[in-house]
Design an enzyme around this catalytic site. Structure first.
Site, PDB file in Angstrom:
ATOM      1  N   ILE A   1      34.991  52.068 -23.321  1.00 27.73           N
ATOM      2  CA  ILE A   1      36.244  51.677 -24.036  1.00 27.73           C
ATOM      3  C   ILE A   1      35.182  50.260 -24.996  1.00 27.73           C
ATOM      4  CG2 ILE A   1      36.522  49.687 -22.405  1.00 27.73           C
ATOM      5  CD1 ILE A   1      39.124  49.401 -24.017  1.00 27.73           C
ATOM      6  N   SER A   2      34.645  50.351 -26.075  1.00 24.47           N
ATOM      7  CA  SER A   2      33.614  49.989 -27.236  1.00 24.47           C
ATOM      8  C   SER A   2      34.510  48.850 -27.231  1.00 24.47           C
ATOM      9  CB  SER A   2      33.680  50.718 -28.015  1.00 24.47           C
ATOM     10  OG  SER A   2      33.669  51.905 -28.969  1.00 24.47           O
TER      11      SER A   2
END
Length: 207
Positions: free
Chosen positions: A55-56
């Site tokens: 997840i960025s």
């Protein structure tokens, strides 16, 4: 740390778009991370999810959404579903159905479960080859690619509306330039927004 802390941190780092900041506040990142990383949900860090994906970090997501210039009722295509958080944020801002194409079935299922948990109903996760985009719902006002490409994906550009915008990271496996593409008739305008690091896209335009 909590969502308010994250928002203040993003403001200090230059994020100004009120719609993006509101979405980040209202769509809890903690619903999209794995249990063992929930205590780090609001840190400005990328976190592992499933199938060696991530997840960025919040800043990267906020920066991309700000530069995507989202408006209500726009038709948006996302390539790379990841945790589902990015598509949930887009859906919150546009108030429209978001189409997200994910290559890995395990990742797609992870995103679906997270979206269900967060009660986000206007995101459609499609398992398929993101290199080909999603012909069924084209053309798109905006396209966002959340995985590193080795070259500009012309198949995706062809699915973009006139005056549409696409964001795509292009470069090597280790570092990419985030390219903002604006389509104006037959002209393709490119702008380099800076260097980032994304997980690699698989297939024709990837690695």
């Amino acid at each position: 740390m909590n969502a308010d802390y994250m928002i203040e941190d993003l403001k200090n780092k230059g994020i100004k778009d009120k719609k993006v900041l509101e979405a980040l506040k209202r769509v809890p990142r903690e619903n999209f991370v794995q249990k063992e990383f929930r205590h780090m949900a609001y840190d400005d860090k990328a976190l592992p999810i499933v199938s060696s994906q991530t997840i960025s970090q919040p800043y990267t997501v906020a920066f991309m959404l700000e530069n995507l210039e989202l408006k209500e009722k726009e038709n948006v295509l996302e390539i790379g579903s990841g945790s589902g958080w990015n598509s949930a944020l887009i859906a919150f801002i546009t108030k429209a159905e978001v189409f997200s194409v994910e290559f890995d079935e395990k990742v797609a299922e992870f995103a679906r479960k997270n979206l269900e948990k967060a009660k986000v109903e206007n995101v459609r996760i499609i398992v398929g080859d993101g290199n080909k985009g999603y012909e069924k719902e084209k053309p798109y006002d905006k396209i966002i690619v959340t995985a590193a490409c080795s070259k500009l994906p012309s198949d995706l550009i062809s699915q973009l509306k006139n005056k549409g915008i696409m964001l795509v990271p292009v470069g090597t496996l280790f570092e990419q330039n985030l390219i903002k593409i604006t389509k104006k008739g037959k002209e393709i305008i490119k702008e380099n927004l800076g260097k980032f690091v994304f997980v690699p896209l698989k297939g024709k335009y990837g690695f």
